[in-house]
Design a protein around this motif. Structure first.
Motif, PDB file in Angstrom:
ATOM      1  N   THR A  65      -1.416  -2.037 -10.413  1.00 49.46           N
ATOM      2  CA  THR A  65      -0.196  -2.441 -11.115  1.00 49.46           C
ATOM      3  C   THR A  65       1.030  -2.213 -10.241  1.00 49.46           C
ATOM      4  OG1 THR A  65      -1.165  -1.964 -13.266  1.00 49.46           O
ATOM      5  CG2 THR A  65       1.236  -2.005 -13.159  1.00 49.46           C
ATOM      6  N   VAL A  66       1.088  -1.075  -9.584  1.00 46.19           N
ATOM      7  CA  VAL A  66       2.233  -0.781  -8.716  1.00 46.19           C
ATOM      8  C   VAL A  66       2.312  -1.800  -7.588  1.00 46.19           C
ATOM      9  CG1 VAL A  66       3.147   0.877  -7.045  1.00 46.19           C
ATOM     10  CG2 VAL A  66       2.372   1.664  -9.268  1.00 46.19           C
ATOM     11  N   MET A  67       1.181  -2.108  -6.976  1.00 41.28           N
ATOM     12  CA  MET A  67       1.209  -3.070  -5.872  1.00 41.28           C
ATOM     13  C   MET A  67       1.624  -4.463  -6.347  1.00 41.28           C
ATOM     14  SD  MET A  67      -1.821  -1.959  -3.243  1.00 41.28           S
ATOM     15  CE  MET A  67      -3.189  -2.153  -4.356  1.00 41.28           C
ATOM     16  N   GLY A  99      -7.903   4.759 -14.987  1.00 38.61           N
ATOM     17  CA  GLY A  99      -6.473   4.508 -15.180  1.00 38.61           C
ATOM     18  C   GLY A  99      -5.704   4.595 -13.876  1.00 38.61           C
ATOM     19  N   GLY A 100      -6.121   5.466 -12.980  1.00 43.21           N
ATOM     20  CA  GLY A 100      -5.457   5.577 -11.679  1.00 43.21           C
ATOM     21  C   GLY A 100      -5.636   4.331 -10.838  1.00 43.21           C
ATOM     22  N   VAL A 101      -6.809   3.716 -10.930  1.00 44.54           N
ATOM     23  CA  VAL A 101      -7.057   2.481 -10.179  1.00 44.54           C
ATOM     24  C   VAL A 101      -6.180   1.363 -10.713  1.00 44.54           C
ATOM     25  CG1 VAL A 101      -8.787   0.734  -9.602  1.00 44.54           C
ATOM     26  CG2 VAL A 101      -9.419   3.152  -9.596  1.00 44.54           C
ATOM     27  N   SER A 102      -6.173   1.196 -12.042  1.00 44.45           N
ATOM     28  CA  SER A 102      -5.333   0.136 -12.615  1.00 44.45           C
ATOM     29  C   SER A 102      -3.859   0.433 -12.369  1.00 44.45           C
ATOM     30  CB  SER A 102      -5.618  -0.042 -14.106  1.00 44.45           C
ATOM     31  OG  SER A 102      -5.252   1.109 -14.821  1.00 44.45           O
ATOM     32  N   GLY A 106       3.632  11.725  -7.959  1.00 44.83           N
ATOM     33  CA  GLY A 106       3.251  11.961  -9.352  1.00 44.83           C
ATOM     34  C   GLY A 106       2.148  12.999  -9.471  1.00 44.83           C
ATOM     35  N   THR A 107       1.194  12.959  -8.558  1.00 39.61           N
ATOM     36  CA  THR A 107       0.111  13.940  -8.565  1.00 39.61           C
ATOM     37  C   THR A 107       0.654  15.343  -8.301  1.00 39.61           C
ATOM     38  OG1 THR A 107      -1.496  12.295  -7.820  1.00 39.61           O
ATOM     39  CG2 THR A 107      -2.056  14.613  -7.444  1.00 39.61           C
ATOM     40  N   PHE A 151       0.835  -1.197   0.000  1.00 43.82           N
ATOM     41  CA  PHE A 151       0.000   0.000   0.000  1.00 43.82           C
ATOM     42  C   PHE A 151       0.876   1.257   0.000  1.00 43.82           C
ATOM     43  CE2 PHE A 151      -2.760   3.116   2.155  1.00 43.82           C
ATOM     44  CZ  PHE A 151      -3.827   3.094   1.290  1.00 43.82           C
ATOM     45  N   PHE A 152       1.901   1.259   0.848  1.00 45.42           N
ATOM     46  CA  PHE A 152       2.843   2.377   0.916  1.00 45.42           C
ATOM     47  C   PHE A 152       3.560   2.543  -0.425  1.00 45.42           C
ATOM     48  CE2 PHE A 152       7.210   3.864   1.891  1.00 45.42           C
ATOM     49  CZ  PHE A 152       6.905   5.121   2.398  1.00 45.42           C
ATOM     50  N   ALA A 153       3.976   1.418  -1.022  1.00 41.42           N
ATOM     51  CA  ALA A 153       4.687   1.461  -2.298  1.00 41.42           C
ATOM     52  C   ALA A 153       3.792   1.954  -3.425  1.00 41.42           C
ATOM     53  CB  ALA A 153       5.235   0.079  -2.635  1.00 41.42           C
ATOM     54  N   SER A 154       2.489   1.862  -3.252  1.00 44.22           N
ATOM     55  CA  SER A 154       1.566   2.363  -4.270  1.00 44.22           C
ATOM     56  C   SER A 154       1.249   3.835  -4.060  1.00 44.22           C
ATOM     57  CB  SER A 154       0.274   1.545  -4.237  1.00 44.22           C
ATOM     58  OG  SER A 154      -0.646   2.061  -5.160  1.00 44.22           O
TER      59      SER A 154
END
Length: 155
Positions: free
Chosen positions: A85-87, A78-81, A50-51, A40-43
């Motif tokens: 993806t990051v997680m 796209g933000g959800v995917s 980025g925001t 979660f932290f890494a996401s």
């Protein structure tokens, strides 16, 4: 009658290649964050930074809207995917797959889904049936991924 394809210039190839390099760096950084924190932290860290970066660029450049109408609501997913993806990549790069296996299988997944999206005409894309060359490309990516994962670490 098919519509003419837009011309592809060398900088299109360079931009796509550069994006792949940046994606690899992003996965490495996010995976390292996951080791020190959580998935979660890494996401959230890269999405928050980025925001902030995007807002600063928008405030500085003040670009005009490309189209006067609003995009469809599904485009905001796209933000959800991206977060998922990051997680997932942060979790898998810290396993036996390592960074190269994560990237290789991620590429295979992208090609497979894009072929499916082309076939179905998803998300407003023109419907296009994959050719033998598309399937051959996918097979080569999958075989290369498996070779990289199972035989890449041994020398």
């Amino acid at each position: 009658m098919s519509s003419p394809s837009p011309s592809t210039h060398i900088y299109h190839f360079a931009a796509a290649f550069g994006a792949g390099g940046l994606l690899t760096l992003m996965i490495l950084f996010n995976g390292t964050l996951a080791v020190y924190g959580s998935l979660f932290f890494a996401s959230w860290v890269p999405h928050l930074t980025g925001t902030v970066a995007a807002l600063m660029i928008l405030l500085f450049l003040r670009p005009k809207r490309a189209m006067p109408t609003r995009p469809p609501l599904w485009t905001y997913l796209g933000g959800v995917s991206g977060g998922v993806t990051v997680m997932l990549t942060s979790a898998t790069m810290n396993t036996a797959l390592a960074l190269s296996g994560t990237i290789a299988l991620g590429l295979a997944g992208q090609v497979l889904f894009s072929l499916f999206a082309d076939m179905r005409g998803l998300f407003g894309l023109p419907q296009r049936m994959p050719s033998r060359r598309d399937y051959l490309s996918l097979a080569l990516i999958l075989v290369g991924s498996l070779i990289l994962i199972f035989f890449g670490g041994s020398a």
